[in-house]
Write a protein that holds these residues in place. Structure first.
Motif, PDB file in Angstrom:
ATOM      1  N   HIS A 194      13.853  50.231  70.938  1.00 38.98           N
ATOM      2  CA  HIS A 194      15.177  49.692  71.274  1.00 38.98           C
ATOM      3  C   HIS A 194      16.179  50.749  71.701  1.00 38.98           C
ATOM      4  O   HIS A 194      17.358  50.452  71.824  1.00 38.98           O
ATOM      5  CB  HIS A 194      15.757  48.932  70.074  1.00 38.98           C
ATOM      6  N   HIS A 195      15.735  51.991  71.863  1.00 32.92           N
ATOM      7  CA  HIS A 195      16.702  53.045  72.186  1.00 32.92           C
ATOM      8  C   HIS A 195      17.490  52.663  73.445  1.00 32.92           C
ATOM      9  O   HIS A 195      16.905  52.323  74.464  1.00 32.92           O
ATOM     10  CB  HIS A 195      15.992  54.383  72.400  1.00 32.92           C
ATOM     11  N   PRO A 196      18.826  52.712  73.364  1.00 29.95           N
ATOM     12  CA  PRO A 196      19.646  52.237  74.508  1.00 29.95           C
ATOM     13  C   PRO A 196      19.388  52.997  75.805  1.00 29.95           C
ATOM     14  O   PRO A 196      19.637  52.465  76.887  1.00 29.95           O
ATOM     15  CB  PRO A 196      21.087  52.470  74.046  1.00 29.95           C
ATOM     16  N   ASP A 197      18.903  54.229  75.708  1.00 23.74           N
ATOM     17  CA  ASP A 197      18.606  54.952  76.943  1.00 23.74           C
ATOM     18  C   ASP A 197      17.259  54.546  77.520  1.00 23.74           C
ATOM     19  O   ASP A 197      16.952  54.855  78.663  1.00 23.74           O
ATOM     20  CB  ASP A 197      18.601  56.464  76.688  1.00 23.74           C
ATOM     21  N   VAL A 198      16.436  53.893  76.719  1.00 23.83           N
ATOM     22  CA  VAL A 198      15.074  53.563  77.149  1.00 23.83           C
ATOM     23  C   VAL A 198      14.957  52.085  77.505  1.00 23.83           C
ATOM     24  O   VAL A 198      14.396  51.727  78.528  1.00 23.83           O
ATOM     25  CB  VAL A 198      14.060  53.922  76.031  1.00 23.83           C
ATOM     26  N   SER A 199      15.506  51.228  76.634  1.00 27.57           N
ATOM     27  CA  SER A 199      15.324  49.793  76.817  1.00 27.57           C
ATOM     28  C   SER A 199      16.327  49.224  77.812  1.00 27.57           C
ATOM     29  O   SER A 199      17.474  49.650  77.865  1.00 27.57           O
ATOM     30  CB  SER A 199      15.488  49.086  75.476  1.00 27.57           C
ATOM     31  N   LYS A 200      15.889  48.268  78.591  1.00 27.53           N
ATOM     32  CA  LYS A 200      16.773  47.601  79.554  1.00 27.53           C
ATOM     33  C   LYS A 200      17.325  46.298  78.980  1.00 27.53           C
ATOM     34  O   LYS A 200      18.172  45.665  79.580  1.00 27.53           O
ATOM     35  CB  LYS A 200      15.992  47.258  80.832  1.00 27.53           C
ATOM     36  N   ASP A 201      16.782  45.895  77.826  1.00 28.67           N
ATOM     37  CA  ASP A 201      17.146  44.619  77.241  1.00 28.67           C
ATOM     38  C   ASP A 201      18.545  44.707  76.621  1.00 28.67           C
ATOM     39  O   ASP A 201      18.843  45.629  75.868  1.00 28.67           O
ATOM     40  CB  ASP A 201      16.103  44.287  76.162  1.00 28.67           C
ATOM     41  N   ALA A 202      19.391  43.726  76.958  1.00 31.80           N
ATOM     42  CA  ALA A 202      20.779  43.756  76.476  1.00 31.80           C
ATOM     43  C   ALA A 202      20.846  43.664  74.951  1.00 31.80           C
ATOM     44  O   ALA A 202      21.750  44.208  74.337  1.00 31.80           O
ATOM     45  CB  ALA A 202      21.581  42.626  77.113  1.00 31.80           C
ATOM     46  N   ALA A 203      19.869  42.979  74.344  1.00 31.36           N
ATOM     47  CA  ALA A 203      19.899  42.787  72.896  1.00 31.36           C
ATOM     48  C   ALA A 203      19.459  44.052  72.154  1.00 31.36           C
ATOM     49  O   ALA A 203      19.634  44.163  70.946  1.00 31.36           O
ATOM     50  CB  ALA A 203      19.002  41.615  72.502  1.00 31.36           C
ATOM     51  N   SER A 204      18.905  44.990  72.896  1.00 33.17           N
ATOM     52  CA  SER A 204      18.343  46.177  72.252  1.00 33.17           C
ATOM     53  C   SER A 204      19.391  47.051  71.578  1.00 33.17           C
ATOM     54  O   SER A 204      19.138  47.626  70.535  1.00 33.17           O
ATOM     55  CB  SER A 204      17.576  47.020  73.269  1.00 33.17           C
ATOM     56  N   GLU A 205      20.557  47.139  72.186  1.00 34.54           N
ATOM     57  CA  GLU A 205      21.576  48.021  71.629  1.00 34.54           C
ATOM     58  C   GLU A 205      21.920  47.591  70.209  1.00 34.54           C
ATOM     59  O   GLU A 205      22.042  48.414  69.307  1.00 34.54           O
ATOM     60  CB  GLU A 205      22.814  48.001  72.530  1.00 34.54           C
TER      61      GLU A 205
END
Lengths: 102, 313
Positions: free
Chosen positions: B32-43
């Motif tokens: 879920h790392h915000p720099d890696v994941s594109k998913d909005a829920a990941s942050e």
């Protein structure tokens, strides 16, 4: 007559940072920033460390590198590879987006 | 405030040992790392995992958390026990890694401890910390500039060492021509300094809001432009929408589907403005009437065209 508007804090867009400024910006030691340059992760303009100026994508890469190092415990080689692969992936995702049906 | 189930956040049992907790956290942090994941829920997921790990990795905090009991459900209304503040004194393991952004109210009330005076001797003046946040900018705002008000949640330590969350509004001007990945600096809008020292700065990373039609690469704006078969065949001027307003585009005769047309300088504004790149897509009108069918039959009869001529047997 001049109208007084609500107080607006001074804001500017960061164009370039020195080595020391980038260190502070990333909450990192300057030695760590120098290592990023040595690994080719950052490419500052200027010849000597005193003249180094970090602009554009370099500032964002340094921030990302710091987060990857702190949050995931990546070393320099790992950071370099992840950043390259992420940029590659973003390019591919863009390509894919262009071929999507409207 | 709402109860946070930290075991659920990491997906581990209450009996999990320190190694299991570390493994679960690392796995979630990578995913879920915000720099890696594109998913909005990941942050959000990344933040919850970080908060849960901060408590569960620390034996003191974990013991205190476990003492609340196992009957709580995530999201349930929660009030800290009256003796909480005096019972537990957490020793923060250094400032490094402590997220200056606020975690949940639950975390901030129970586990964040300010240290008034501690670590700083006497009247030492210390510049306030810089703070970082992201600001999502609509592509249309890049063309005309905009003013926005951001609300930041800031944990603040009062005189008695208790932490309170304060919402702080900051107004930001978004200059025309800004691009994603640039940073806006608001001088003196970071954490307050100690003593007479100045406050830190607030840095906002610019992120573009996703747009259903336009994609941005550097300063270039890309879009897929639907055209009717006759527009493509006959060529001519058509109007097309751009984030900066509609513009006229000249389609060449016999334009192909997939052909790219470039409008120089019609991309994002700047010292060197980007280009607008339209990829043509020929869209066939659905044939619904007998007259329409007759029309196609006439085309089939009069135009000798084999779209599969190049294909091998």
């Amino acid at each position: 007559m001049k109208l007084t508007s609500a107080r607006q804090p001074p804001s500017d867009v960061i164009e370039a940072l020195t080595l020391a400024e980038l260190g502070r910006f990333c909450h990192a030691e300057t030695d760590w920033i120098i290592e990023l340059v040595e690994h080719g992760i950052l490419e500052p303009g200027g010849l000597s460390q005193i003249e180094w100026r970090f602009t554009g994508i370099n500032i964002l890469r340094a921030r990302k590198a710091r987060r990857l190092s702190q949050d995931l415990g990546l070393n320099m080689a790992g950071i370099a590879m992840v950043l390259d692969l992420l940029e590659e992936r973003d390019r591919l995702l863009h390509e894919l987006g262009m071929h999507r049906e409207v | 405030m709402e109860f946070q189930d930290y075991y659920e956040a990491l997906g581990v049992k209450r009996t999990a040992d320190a190694d299991e907790i570390k493994r679960a956290y690392r796995k979630l942090a990578r995913k879920h790392h915000p720099d890696v994941s594109k998913d909005a829920a990941s942050e959000e997921a990344f933040k919850s995992a970080g908060e849960a790990y901060d408590v569960l990795k620390d034996p003191e905090k974990r013991a205190a958390y476990d003492a609340l009991g196992a009957d709580w459900q995530s999201g349930q209304k929660f009030r800290p026990p009256p003796d909480w503040q005096s019972d537990y004194q957490f020793s923060e393991a250094g400032a490094e890694g402590v997220n200056p952004e606020a975690f949940s109210d639950f975390f901030e009330t129970l586990f964040r401890r300010g240290h008034p005076g501690s670590g700083f001797s006497g009247d030492q003046n210390l510049r306030g910390q810089d703070q970082h946040a992201r600001i999502t900018v609509d592509i249309a705002d890049v063309f005309r500039g905009a003013k926005r008000t951001l609300t930041l949640r800031v944990p603040q330590v009062d005189a008695s060492g208790h932490v309170r969350i304060r919402d702080r509004s900051v107004s930001v001007s978004i200059p025309r021509g800004i691009t994603a990945g640039q940073f806006i600096r608001l001088k003196g809008q970071g954490s307050p300094g100690l003593g007479d020292a100045p406050s830190g700065d607030l840095f906002l990373e610019v992120v573009f809001a996703a747009h259903p039609q336009f994609q941005i690469v550097g300063r270039d704006v890309h879009l897929t432009l639907p055209v009717a078969p006759w527009e493509a065949a006959l060529g001519g001027k058509i109007r097309m929408p751009t984030p900066g307003g509609s513009v006229e585009l000249k389609v060449p005769k016999n334009a192909r589907s997939g052909q790219k047309l470039r409008l120089k300088g019609r991309g994002l504004p700047g010292a060197v403005p980007g280009n607008l790149i339209a990829t043509l897509q020929i869209v066939n009108p659905p044939v619904k009437t007998e007259a329409g069918r007759e029309f196609y039959k006439k085309m089939a009869a009069e135009m000798s065209f084999d779209p599969r001529a190049e294909m091998e047997e």
